[in-house]
Design an enzyme around this catalytic site. Sequence first.
Site, short mmCIF file in Angstrom:
data_model
loop_
_atom_site.label_atom_id
_atom_site.label_comp_id
_atom_site.label_asym_id
_atom_site.label_seq_id
_atom_site.Cartn_x
_atom_site.Cartn_y
_atom_site.Cartn_z
N CYS A 2 0.83 -1.21 0.00
CA CYS A 2 0.00 0.00 0.00
C CYS A 2 0.87 1.26 0.00
O CYS A 2 1.96 1.28 0.56
CB CYS A 2 -0.86 0.04 1.25
N ARG A 27 5.23 0.49 -6.16
CA ARG A 27 5.19 -0.35 -4.97
C ARG A 27 4.26 -1.56 -5.14
O ARG A 27 4.34 -2.51 -4.37
CB ARG A 27 4.72 0.47 -3.77
N TRP A 74 -2.86 -2.61 -1.74
CA TRP A 74 -2.40 -3.95 -2.13
C TRP A 74 -3.14 -4.90 -1.20
O TRP A 74 -2.88 -4.94 0.00
CB TRP A 74 -0.89 -4.03 -1.95
N ASN A 99 -1.47 1.90 5.84
CA ASN A 99 -0.57 0.90 5.29
C ASN A 99 -0.11 0.04 6.46
O ASN A 99 0.29 0.58 7.49
CB ASN A 99 0.63 1.59 4.63
N GLY A 100 -0.19 -1.28 6.32
CA GLY A 100 0.20 -2.17 7.41
C GLY A 100 -0.90 -3.19 7.66
O GLY A 100 -1.82 -3.33 6.84
N GLU A 481 19.39 -15.70 -8.91
CA GLU A 481 18.89 -14.34 -9.10
C GLU A 481 18.37 -14.17 -10.54
O GLU A 481 17.34 -13.54 -10.77
CB GLU A 481 20.00 -13.33 -8.76
N LYS A 485 14.57 -13.15 -11.57
CA LYS A 485 14.26 -12.03 -12.47
C LYS A 485 13.32 -12.48 -13.58
O LYS A 485 12.34 -11.83 -13.88
CB LYS A 485 15.53 -11.46 -13.13
N GLU A 488 9.74 -13.31 -12.27
CA GLU A 488 8.90 -12.22 -11.76
C GLU A 488 8.43 -11.25 -12.83
O GLU A 488 7.36 -10.68 -12.71
CB GLU A 488 9.56 -11.49 -10.57
N HIS A 504 20.67 -35.42 -9.64
CA HIS A 504 19.91 -35.90 -8.48
C HIS A 504 18.41 -35.63 -8.62
O HIS A 504 17.68 -35.68 -7.64
CB HIS A 504 20.46 -35.26 -7.20
N LYS A 602 6.92 -3.62 -4.60
CA LYS A 602 8.34 -3.27 -4.51
C LYS A 602 8.85 -3.45 -3.09
O LYS A 602 9.91 -4.00 -2.86
CB LYS A 602 8.53 -1.81 -4.96
C1 AGP Z 1 13.32 -8.90 -6.45
O1 AGP Z 1 13.41 -8.42 -7.72
C2 AGP Z 1 12.26 -8.33 -5.60
N1 AGP Z 1 12.12 -6.95 -5.69
C3 AGP Z 1 12.25 -8.89 -4.16
O2 AGP Z 1 12.66 -10.21 -4.16
C4 AGP Z 1 13.06 -8.10 -3.12
O3 AGP Z 1 14.42 -8.27 -3.31
C5 AGP Z 1 12.61 -8.55 -1.72
O4 AGP Z 1 11.25 -8.28 -1.55
C6 AGP Z 1 13.41 -7.89 -0.62
O5 AGP Z 1 13.25 -6.51 -0.61
P1 AGP Z 1 14.27 -5.57 0.13
O6 AGP Z 1 15.60 -5.74 -0.50
O7 AGP Z 1 13.71 -4.19 -0.05
O8 AGP Z 1 14.28 -5.99 1.57
#
Ligand code: AGP
Length: 607
Positions: A2, A27, A74, A99-100, A481, A485, A488, A504, A602
């Site tokens: 949010c 976000r 969100w 937010n929360g 990683e 990427k 996502e 395995h 985000k």
């Molecule tokens: C990855 O592309 C994402 N944005 C996500 O995995 C992110 O790294 C994770 O939510 C952790 O966020 P932070 O680094 O702000 O703690």
Amino acid sequence: MCGIVGAVASRPVQEILLEGLRRLEYRGYDSAGVALQTEKGIQRCRRTGKVQALADALHDQPLQGKTGIAHTRWATHGVPNEANAHPHMSADQLAVVHNGIIENFEELKQELQAQGYEFSSDTDTEVIAHLLARELNKVSSLHTAVANIIGQLEGAYALGVIEKSDPSQLVTARKGSPLVIGVGMGENFIASDQLALLQVTDRFMFLEDGDVATLTAEQIIVTDINGAKAERKVSQFEHGVSAADKGEYKHFMLKEIYEQPEVISACLEGRISGDKLLEQCFGARAASIFDQVKQVQIIACGTSFHAGLIAKYWIEELVGIPCMVEVASEYRYRTVVIPQGTLFLTISQSGETADTLAALREVQSRVLASLVICNVPGSSLVRESDLALMTNAGPEIGVASTKAFTTQLTALMLTTIALGRRHNLDAQTEATIISALRKLPQQVEQALAMDADIEQMAGAFAEKHHTLFLGRGTLYPVAKEGALKLKEISYIHAECYPAGELKHGPLALVDKDMPVVAVAPQNDMLDKLKANLQEVRARGGELFVFAGSDRVQAEEGTYVLTMPECEEIMQPVLYTIPLQLLSYHVAVLKGTDVDQPRNLAKSVTVE
Ligand code: AGP
């Protein structure tokens, strides 16, 4: 997650609020809404979907007012629909954005319903609106009402509240969720982050947990968790305003990929001199803390967790002390044994990730000290950790983390040197690493020059449903990683394995429809990795290899792109670049929302 924006000014604020919401779109959200103090009392407008849908509605029926709050939601409690979108109101008396998560909202809701309060949503937030309305029967000031009710809220919150009897004020409060106050000239603002307000101010005040603040156009009054008046420092936004614009790039993600040479330099600036690390960059207390470190526990989520996995290889090899790495969402809930002399190292782009923050709070009193590698100054993790090393990557808007990751790795290498000096790392090795770090921005530049070839390679992935990523040693987390990427932003299923694990189990998946991506630099593991790649080819799997030497040959079914030269220690940073570009181009070919992929946020500020 949010996003909140609020404004109190002597000019109309509808457009300021909408622009703020647009800047928070990165976000992640599924509905949006605003409420303004108008001549007819508080009026609100809410829409599901994009902020543009809200903007279109407000274009047709504008809301005139100089005080208002706005929100992108969100969904956590209740589906994404208009009734659940914020702001929430108690009758027509007041409006709240939040937010929360309020963990005890069900008990509070039952209590309020029994007293006749009617609920029109499934959200936890609506209880806050009714609690405030009930409190305002007892006290006359909105500030006091907010201060009185927050004690009943279990969980995390950042709030913005307006109340119809006083259109000249906006009250805000926070605990555990991010919120900044934007300090203007004859106008003041709130938002979930600074980026939302750069259109109107570059001066910000950060609230402490438990603070309540009343904003009018002319002043900001803050009280702390005990109700006492508090002074909070105002600081200047450190990055240029243009840092939050896309510029010539089609997507923020691409811009951020291309910014990496510059931000890696920024991460090193002032922290290395000659062939040495300037250890003071960790702060005045760092030296005495580092002297006592016997092991490192790294905690992070997502991309930041992958950076931690790489740091484990570095710390155990170059420092020679144990290093454990775990995702925060597991660590925070299990019984953990913390050996004496543990440095608790969190890694976070945002500094607000709920699980990482909770893990820190859980163990803070049981560890030697905490250090955060973070990109957002003033964020909760930075404020609550004993030591902080900022990554200096500048605002990262694309949900998919790119420059945050490579600067985290840069900062983690500096941390490795600081710890290593006290153990196994001699001056010669330190000088070699510093020299490798200095060359890195230029080498990343050279890797970016492979973009056109990688774009061409992306065509082989766009129609596929599954992919497999392989690496060994420090390149295994790099491959992980890369897989994260791709999944996502392109929504293609991407698995990742350390290549030695193939036989395995995962080898059973390999066929011509499952492209296999491998990161294969010149290092001690190359021969082992090549043997693993043979296993793939023998099962008809198509290989896409980023290789560091001519020892991996292109042939039928094996596509090889040769990477620029780089020191072995820095391979994890360099080999990340082509994987970022590959996922970006595949996503563009698939036509997905690259900067705001579906279902993702985000900054994950709730559990
Ligand atoms: C990855 O592309 C994402 N944005 C996500 O995995 C992110 O790294 C994770 O939510 C952790 O966020 P932070 O680094 O702000 O703690």
